[in-house]
Design an enzyme around this catalytic site. Structure first.
Site, PDB file in Angstrom:
ATOM      1  N   SER A 181      -8.934   2.992   2.719  1.00  0.00           N
ATOM      2  CA  SER A 181      -7.879   3.524   1.885  1.00  0.00           C
ATOM      3  C   SER A 181      -7.014   2.459   1.219  1.00  0.00           C
ATOM      4  O   SER A 181      -6.200   2.768   0.353  1.00  0.00           O
ATOM      5  CB  SER A 181      -6.996   4.469   2.710  1.00  0.00           C
ATOM      6  OG  SER A 181      -6.408   3.807   3.814  1.00  0.00           O
TER       7      SER A 181
ATOM      8  N   SER B 195      -9.918   0.922   6.847  1.00  0.00           N
ATOM      9  CA  SER B 195      -9.157   0.923   5.597  1.00  0.00           C
ATOM     10  C   SER B 195      -8.622  -0.431   5.171  1.00  0.00           C
ATOM     11  O   SER B 195      -8.262  -0.613   4.002  1.00  0.00           O
ATOM     12  CB  SER B 195      -7.992   1.917   5.696  1.00  0.00           C
ATOM     13  OG  SER B 195      -8.475   3.236   5.724  1.00  0.00           O
TER      14      SER B 195
ATOM     15  N   LYS C 105       0.837  -1.200   0.000  1.00  0.00           N
ATOM     16  CA  LYS C 105       0.000   0.000   0.000  1.00  0.00           C
ATOM     17  C   LYS C 105       0.877   1.256   0.000  1.00  0.00           C
ATOM     18  O   LYS C 105       1.872   1.328   0.730  1.00  0.00           O
ATOM     19  CB  LYS C 105      -0.904  -0.026   1.238  1.00  0.00           C
ATOM     20  CG  LYS C 105      -1.824   1.172   1.377  1.00  0.00           C
ATOM     21  CD  LYS C 105      -2.664   1.042   2.638  1.00  0.00           C
ATOM     22  CE  LYS C 105      -3.595   2.234   2.840  1.00  0.00           C
ATOM     23  NZ  LYS C 105      -4.420   2.098   4.059  1.00  0.00           N
TER      24      LYS C 105
END
Length: 480
Positions: A154, A178, A80
């Protein structure tokens, strides 16, 4: 080699150890899959292929010589883009953050030490502050189940890349769902560890170079199988989790199902998927029992908003904070006149919280943590929805202009995405997301299994049993 994309990381390690495939071949296969899917998904947005191939060749050489290698040796994976990687600094969607030198984030360094071949970064919203993954630097990531919809945020790029079988493993993060919401939206697995189990060092935000272990935020694994969650967490956590331990015997499992909460909206279709999954768990031998809210849901949500706002407020531009400060009196008045806990007034007070506000919220958290301990005396896990809706269409307007539209025609506030994820986050508990099924329109729905503090190993053993006996990953038809 045909079929490599179908294998989870555990199976890839077995193939590597048996010398049926090389690390270089696996990396080439991952890159080929990325090339096939990138135009549609835009999930992996940065790459360092020179360093990755050098790493893969070195691991192949070690295996050829019979030298000891780590538990992830040769497995290609992405990270990520809120975690620093040597050669690929975390941008968090901002160009300025990308233009710097960095070391590996602690979790990334541990994965690399275990032999992972890290080759790319996956897309995120700006500063990881949205449930959609888009930014001005890399654009929007699409959901592989429906390209017109978001994969969540996210960790949205991570979840999309996993579901499309571009990568078998990911390291993401979670402060407001997230890890969990993207996993639910894309039909994959994720684990939000007990707070403090995995180092946050090298995660952006906070600002690059910070040593802060932020309240609420965690770094954790994402995968296409529960056993892979256990494998990756055992590598990046501070202490062994025994990833080779067997899955739980479902005949001994006790699960409390939390589905009905007046303060937390829920799409009827999502509710039915979760309820059907709970019935299937019972049919597989587990003791499954409906339960009311394990704590006072309104008190939980109000405390969580204050705790969360106090953290996220640090990332707001100073000018924006000053403007919000001037509206605090009006926000307090709006709350006295009936504005709800998810209203703009409530969020304004959360973002501008004083230390005394934070202390009051922390006191509520301590009380609720004490209260929920009795629930875990009766149950191994609480099974609950992840989000009030399945993946929704892209919507890049301001938060105040966005609405969620459940299947029953209601219009609910965008911020209600904070509701179902609040229990595990505010109380610092572990939560594992597993696929539960699909809506009538074919969109995936996940459930979260919430466990007691430090109960990550047992929770993941339960998730693995459900993966093997009740419901496992299914690829999106368009990317099968």
């Amino acid at each position: 080699m045909a079929g490599l994309a179908d294998l989870d990381a555990t199976a890839l390690v077995q193939a590597l150890d048996a010398k049926r495939v090389s690390a270089v071949e696996l990396l080439k296969a991952a890159l080929a899959r990325h090339e096939e899917t990138h135009a549609s998904l835009n999930a992996v947005v940065n790459a360092d292929l020179e360093r990755a191939f050098e790493r893969a060749r070195a691991i192949d050489d070690l295996r050829f010589k019979g030298a000891p290698v780590g538990p992830l040796a040769g497995v290609p994976m992405t990270i990520k883009d809120t975690l620093d990687v040597v050669g690929m600094p975390a941008s968090s969607g901002l160009a300025d953050y990308r233009r710097r030198q960095c070391e590996d984030a602690v979790a990334v360094a541990l994965a690399r030490k275990a032999g992972a071949v890290i080759w790319g970064k996956t897309n995120v919203p700006v500063l990881a502050a949205d449930w959609q993954s888009f930014n001005g630097l890399y654009g929007a990531t699409n959901n592989p189940w429906d390209l017109a919809r978001t994969p969540g945020g996210s960790s949205g790029g991570a979840a999309a890349a996993l579901a499309a079988r571009v990568t078998p493993l990911e390291i993401g993060s979670d402060i407001g769902g997230s890890l969990r919401i993207p996993a639910s939206f894309c039909g994959v697995f994720s684990h939000k560890p007990t707070w403090g189990m995995v180092s946050q060092r090298g995660h952006v935000p906070p600002r690059p170079g910070s040593f802060v272990e932020r309240d609420l935020n965690v770094v954790g694994p994402m995968a296409r199988s529960a056993r892979d969650l256990r494998l990756l967490l055992s590598v990046i956590e501070d202490g062994p989790l025994a990833p080779k331990a067997p899955p739980m015997d479902l005949r001994t499992a006790r699960i409390g199902v939390w589905l009905d909460e007046p303060a937390f909206p829920l799409d009827p279709e999502v509710r039915e998927v979760v309820a059907a999954f709970a019935r299937d768990i019972g049919a597989a031998g587990a003791a499954v029992e409906p339960i009311p809210a394990p704590v006072d849901a309104r008190a939980l949500l109000q405390a969580y908003q204050t705790l969360l706002g106090a953290v996220l407020g640090e990332d707001l531009p100073p000018g924006a904070l000053r403007r919000m400060e001037t509206t605090r009196p009006l926000a307090r008045l709006a709350l006295r006149r009936g504005a709800g806990p998810l209203s703009l007034a409530a969020m304004t007070l959360a973002y501008t919280a004083r230390h005394t506000d934070w202390m009051a919220a922390d006191a509520v958290r301590a009380r609720l943590r004490h209260e929920i301990s009795g629930v875990f005396d009766r149950f191994d896990a609480i099974l609950a929805p992840v989000a009030p809706v399945p993946a929704f269409p892209h919507d890049h307007r301001t938060f105040q202009q966005r609405w969620l539209m459940p299947s029953d025609g209601r219009k609910i506030a965008y911020n209600t995405l904070l509701t179902w994820i609040s229990l595990a986050t505010a109380l610092r508990l572990p939560a594992t997301v597993v696929p539960a099924g699909r809506t009538s329109g074919g969109l995936p729905v996940g459930v979260q299994l919430i466990g007691p503090q430090g109960g990550d190993g047992r929770l993941l053993a339960l998730a693995q049993a459900l993966d093997e006996r009740v419901r496992s990953f299914e690829p999106p038809p368009a990317f099968a």
